[in-house]
Enzyme design. Structure first.
Site, PDB file in Angstrom:
ATOM      1  N   ARG A   3       0.849  -1.186   0.000  1.00  0.00           N
ATOM      2  CA  ARG A   3       0.000   0.000   0.000  1.00  0.00           C
ATOM      3  C   ARG A   3       0.885   1.236   0.000  1.00  0.00           C
ATOM      4  O   ARG A   3       1.849   1.298   0.779  1.00  0.00           O
ATOM      5  CB  ARG A   3      -0.868  -0.037   1.270  1.00  0.00           C
ATOM      6  N   TYR A  56      -3.135  11.540   6.216  1.00  0.00           N
ATOM      7  CA  TYR A  56      -3.473  10.180   6.640  1.00  0.00           C
ATOM      8  C   TYR A  56      -2.476   9.177   6.029  1.00  0.00           C
ATOM      9  O   TYR A  56      -2.164   9.247   4.845  1.00  0.00           O
ATOM     10  CB  TYR A  56      -4.902   9.773   6.206  1.00  0.00           C
ATOM     11  N   ASP A  63      -5.264   3.776   0.062  1.00  0.00           N
ATOM     12  CA  ASP A  63      -6.400   4.003   0.957  1.00  0.00           C
ATOM     13  C   ASP A  63      -6.790   5.485   0.911  1.00  0.00           C
ATOM     14  O   ASP A  63      -5.997   6.345   1.303  1.00  0.00           O
ATOM     15  CB  ASP A  63      -5.996   3.606   2.385  1.00  0.00           C
ATOM     16  N   HIS A 107      -9.340   6.601   2.576  1.00  0.00           N
ATOM     17  CA  HIS A 107      -9.793   6.815   3.955  1.00  0.00           C
ATOM     18  C   HIS A 107     -11.014   7.733   4.040  1.00  0.00           C
ATOM     19  O   HIS A 107     -11.039   8.716   4.788  1.00  0.00           O
ATOM     20  CB  HIS A 107      -8.646   7.336   4.828  1.00  0.00           C
ATOM     21  N   GLU A 151      -9.168   2.026  -1.832  1.00  0.00           N
ATOM     22  CA  GLU A 151      -9.931   1.661  -0.626  1.00  0.00           C
ATOM     23  C   GLU A 151     -10.713   2.844  -0.051  1.00  0.00           C
ATOM     24  O   GLU A 151     -10.211   3.973  -0.042  1.00  0.00           O
ATOM     25  CB  GLU A 151      -8.919   1.158   0.411  1.00  0.00           C
ATOM     26  N   GLU A 174     -13.757  -1.782   6.273  1.00  0.00           N
ATOM     27  CA  GLU A 174     -13.065  -2.034   7.542  1.00  0.00           C
ATOM     28  C   GLU A 174     -13.898  -1.582   8.739  1.00  0.00           C
ATOM     29  O   GLU A 174     -13.706  -2.085   9.834  1.00  0.00           O
ATOM     30  CB  GLU A 174     -11.679  -1.376   7.564  1.00  0.00           C
ATOM     31  N   ARG A 225     -13.693  -5.572   3.145  1.00  0.00           N
ATOM     32  CA  ARG A 225     -12.624  -5.483   4.150  1.00  0.00           C
ATOM     33  C   ARG A 225     -13.080  -5.762   5.583  1.00  0.00           C
ATOM     34  O   ARG A 225     -12.329  -5.556   6.530  1.00  0.00           O
ATOM     35  CB  ARG A 225     -11.982  -4.097   4.073  1.00  0.00           C
ATOM     36  N   GLU A 258      -4.442  -7.470   4.954  1.00  0.00           N
ATOM     37  CA  GLU A 258      -3.581  -6.358   5.387  1.00  0.00           C
ATOM     38  C   GLU A 258      -2.690  -6.824   6.539  1.00  0.00           C
ATOM     39  O   GLU A 258      -3.134  -7.565   7.412  1.00  0.00           O
ATOM     40  CB  GLU A 258      -4.451  -5.191   5.851  1.00  0.00           C
ATOM     41  N   TRP A 317     -12.263  11.905   8.784  1.00  0.00           N
ATOM     42  CA  TRP A 317     -10.829  11.598   8.934  1.00  0.00           C
ATOM     43  C   TRP A 317     -10.507  10.320   8.208  1.00  0.00           C
ATOM     44  O   TRP A 317     -11.228   9.375   8.230  1.00  0.00           O
ATOM     45  CB  TRP A 317     -10.421  11.454  10.408  1.00  0.00           C
TER      46      TRP A 317
END
Ligand SMILES: O=C(O)[C@@H](O)[C@@H](O)[C@H](O)[C@H](O)CO
Ligand SMILES: [Mg+2]
Length: 403
Positions: free
Chosen positions: A148, A160, A211, A213, A237, A263, A284, A340, A403
């Site tokens: 990643r 991030y 990602d 995020h 992601e 996630e 995820r 991951e 975030w």
């Protein structure tokens, strides 16, 4: 029958906080489960201690499905991260007990191995593209097949995914939530350049992941996915917050970059539409936040019907107990995609001795009966809980962002 005679939570902070549930049977066999919810740890600890453990005493530890149903249906208040992490901890501990009594690693109880090992991805990051790619090259040298990439956005402090310590990224590091700054425009401009440079330097053989995020709107995500298409990502992601599952239709209309989400999902209901309509490529959801091995197995079977593969969350806030459980699950399901793997610190590894091993870009859960992960309670007691929050993000005009 192995009767549950005791259960307790163990909260420890060997560098970061972990909540572990330990269930003990009358035959002396015990099992453990991860119950960590980053930044809200004590809510799950209290849920388990005050509301779940009293219901476990006297039950047959072999009745994993029935206990799952009892805790899910029996609470009346369903789903949500606190409830599902608590149920996951019980479920994981019971699979551990069943494996130990059977003398088999948990993956054998789940149907046996479907593959020789579990492909994992590591995290390469840096303030600049060059620094990020130096770190990626280091991962490639260690045998990683999937990496990643996250890099600093010029002019923005605290992007991030970018950390000071290159191997132990830990965002929950503050006694009160740290405020970071976000600019979608700057991020959208700098990210394709990272992947262009990555392909030029690292070649075409490595799987590259990224990602977002939860930072973009669906149409912005469609644009970024399109801009990244030439670099053939393994996945993009959490391109947009996923409460509104239908919004992924818009992203799909605009890009063939594969999409990964989930996630923060807690059950199959959080991704039913995403999976049924094939709006994502990788799910995820993971053991600790989605109701344990029992629920995740159902979710994966459902995803398999729709050509969606798994890519379980494996950040450092998921303890080695969760990692061990995830590896048994990954090894045993047909539609596994990738796992991951953010390495834990040596302090954490010492508190949670484990049988899983890394070689040539793959993890293997090992052959120890049960999960193959234990907790050293004496050592755990030396690291008391320390309040720690994840950061928050504000746009350049001061308004709150995801975030
Ligand atoms: O993909 C990931 O690993 C992340 O999104 C995590 O770093 C996430 O921010 C943390 O797990 C939050 O606790
Ligand atoms: Mg993520």
């Amino acid at each position: 029958m192995p009767k549950i005679i005791a259960a307790k939570t163990i909260v420890t902070c060997p560098g970061r906080n972990f909540v572990t549930l330990k269930i003990v049977t009358d035959e002396g066999v015990y099992g453990i489960g991860d119950a960590t919810l980053n930044g809200r740890e004590l809510a799950v600890e209290a849920y388990l201690t005050q509301h779940v453990i009293p219901c476990l005493i006297g039950r047959d530890a072999h009745q994993i499905e029935d206990i799952w149903q009892f805790l899910y249906r029996g609470a009346y208040w369903r789903r949500g991260p606190v409830t599902m992490a608590a149920i996951a901890a019980v479920d994981t501990a019971l699979w551990d007990i069943k494996g130990k009594i059977a003398g088999l690693p948990v993956y054998q109880l789940l149907g046996g191995a479907c593959r020789t090992g579990v492909m994992v991805y590591g995290h390469a990051n840096g303030e600049t593209i060059d620094e990020t790619l130096d770190n990626a090259a280091h991962y490639a040298e260690q045998g990683y097949k999937a990496i990643r990439l996250q890099t600093g956005v010029p002019g923005m402090k605290g992007t991030y995914g970018v950390s000071k310590d290159k191997f132990f990224y830990e965002p929950a590091d503050s006694d009160l939530p740290k405020e970071t700054v976000w600019s979608t425009e700057r991020y959208m401009r700098s990210t394709p350049a990272l992947f262009e440079a990555a392909r030029a330097r690292l070649g075409d053989d490595l799987h590259l992941l990224h990602d977002v995020h939860h930072r973009l709107t669906p149409i912005e995500a469609g644009r970024l996915g399109k801009d990244l298409e030439p670099y053939r990502l393994f996945w993009m992601e959490d391109a947009t917050p996923a409460e509104n599952q239908a919004s992924f239709r818009l992203i799909r209309q605009h890009t063939t970059t594969p999409l990964a989400v989930g996630e923060i999902f807690n059950s199959v209901w959080d991704c039913k539409q995403l999976i049924e309509e094939q709006l994502i490529d990788y799910i995820r959801a993971t053991v600790v936040h989605a109701g344990g091995i029992t629920h995740l197995k159902k979710l994966a079977s459902f995803a398999d019907l729709h050509h969606v593969r798994t890519g379980c969350h494996g950040a450092t806030d998921l303890s080695p107990v969760c990692m061990g459980a995830a590896l048994h699950f990954d090894l045993s399901i047909p539609n596994f995609g990738v796992q991951e793997y953010m390495r834990h610190t040596p302090e954490t590894d010492a508190v949670f001795p484990h049988a899983y091993t890394f070689a040539d870009g793959m993890l293997h859960p090992g052959e120890a009966p049960g999960l193959g992960v234990d907790i050293d309670e004496d050592l755990a007691a030396k690291y008391p809980y320390q309040r720690a929050y994840l950061p928050v993000a504000r746009r350049l005009d001061g308004s709150m962002h995801d975030w």
